[in-house]
Write an enzyme that holds these catalytic residues in place. Sequence first.
Site, PDB file in Angstrom:
ATOM      1  N   ASP A   1      33.155  21.547  11.485  1.00  0.00           N
ATOM      2  CA  ASP A   1      33.919  22.806  11.518  1.00  0.00           C
ATOM      3  C   ASP A   1      34.720  22.986  12.806  1.00  0.00           C
ATOM      4  O   ASP A   1      34.963  24.118  13.234  1.00  0.00           O
ATOM      5  CB  ASP A   1      32.988  24.020  11.301  1.00  0.00           C
ATOM      6  CG  ASP A   1      32.277  23.928   9.959  1.00  0.00           C
ATOM      7  OD1 ASP A   1      32.897  23.414   8.994  1.00  0.00           O
ATOM      8  OD2 ASP A   1      31.103  24.329   9.882  1.00  0.00           O
ATOM      9  N   ARG A   2      35.057  21.902  13.413  1.00  0.00           N
ATOM     10  CA  ARG A   2      35.854  21.907  14.661  1.00  0.00           C
ATOM     11  C   ARG A   2      35.176  22.644  15.814  1.00  0.00           C
ATOM     12  O   ARG A   2      35.815  23.077  16.765  1.00  0.00           O
ATOM     13  CB  ARG A   2      37.251  22.472  14.414  1.00  0.00           C
ATOM     14  CG  ARG A   2      38.078  21.550  13.542  1.00  0.00           C
ATOM     15  CD  ARG A   2      39.527  21.907  13.454  1.00  0.00           C
ATOM     16  NE  ARG A   2      40.284  20.823  12.841  1.00  0.00           N
ATOM     17  CZ  ARG A   2      40.153  20.381  11.602  1.00  0.00           C
ATOM     18  NH1 ARG A   2      39.245  20.912  10.811  1.00  0.00           N
ATOM     19  NH2 ARG A   2      40.903  19.401  11.156  1.00  0.00           N
ATOM     20  N   LEU A   3      33.842  22.775  15.704  1.00  0.00           N
ATOM     21  CA  LEU A   3      33.099  23.423  16.796  1.00  0.00           C
ATOM     22  C   LEU A   3      32.608  22.321  17.733  1.00  0.00           C
ATOM     23  O   LEU A   3      31.409  22.084  17.878  1.00  0.00           O
ATOM     24  CB  LEU A   3      31.945  24.260  16.221  1.00  0.00           C
ATOM     25  CG  LEU A   3      32.419  25.370  15.278  1.00  0.00           C
ATOM     26  CD1 LEU A   3      31.230  26.133  14.691  1.00  0.00           C
ATOM     27  CD2 LEU A   3      33.341  26.341  16.021  1.00  0.00           C
TER      28      LEU A   3
END
Length: 217
Positions: free
Chosen positions: A195-197
């Site tokens: 999640d692009r975290l």
Amino acid sequence: MSLISKIRCALTLGQGLLIENKTLTTTDDPISFFKAWLKEAENSGIILPESMTIATSTPQGRPSSRVVLLKEVDQKGFVFFTNYGSHKAQELEQNPFTALLFHWNMLQRQVRIEGKVERITTEESNAYFQTRGRGSRIGAWASHQSQELDNRETLVQRVKYFEDKFAGKEVPLPEFWGGYRVVPERIEFWQGKADRLHDRFIYEASENGWEIKRLNP
Ligand SMILES: Cc1cc2nc3c(=O)[nH]c(=O)nc-3n(C[C@H](O)[C@H](O)[C@H](O)COP(=O)(O)O)c2cc1C
């Protein structure tokens, strides 16, 4: 979650949070940390994990970049070798500030290094030069790196010239060829996450040694 996201997620599973990883902690210096990641990149089967992009720029701030190979890394910095008359070297001589970039895609990792270059000593360059194959040593003599070449035959002829010149002898270090050491001032480790975290940690050199900060992804 899309299939590609699931694959990405699976790829990063098991790697743990960078900073909580048992073998890599905030108390590690970034060079040891970097070496551990380079070793993991080597073990992952990535081809030429030691290849890195190096950016240079003119005194007016016009940038350019290209790939070179990391040949040594220790507490003093990151060493690569090149022709001191090349485009990159000419820029580095005028503006020693530079940036290195490693991208190990299978591991979803990126390392960004910023600092200043210095030439390594002739003795250090010679020690490395003599470990290269004879063909590479002749090639260093034959190539006027980054200068215009009228045709390939000219290069082949220059190779032949130096093969004859050094026949039966050791190939010496050309005075126009050697290493640069990038002395790091900032080193950022980036670990891709779902999640692009992503995890990002930056080490910055200070009077008290390295300071570490976590950055937003
Ligand atoms: C995988 C790879 C490794 C390379 N390694 C080096 C190197 O260690 N030293 C070098 O001078 N050029 C290396 N090159 C070539 C450079 O990318 C570049 O073409 C050359 O150094 C001339 O760059 P310049 O005109 O900006 O000086 C490598 C290229 C690739 C693709």
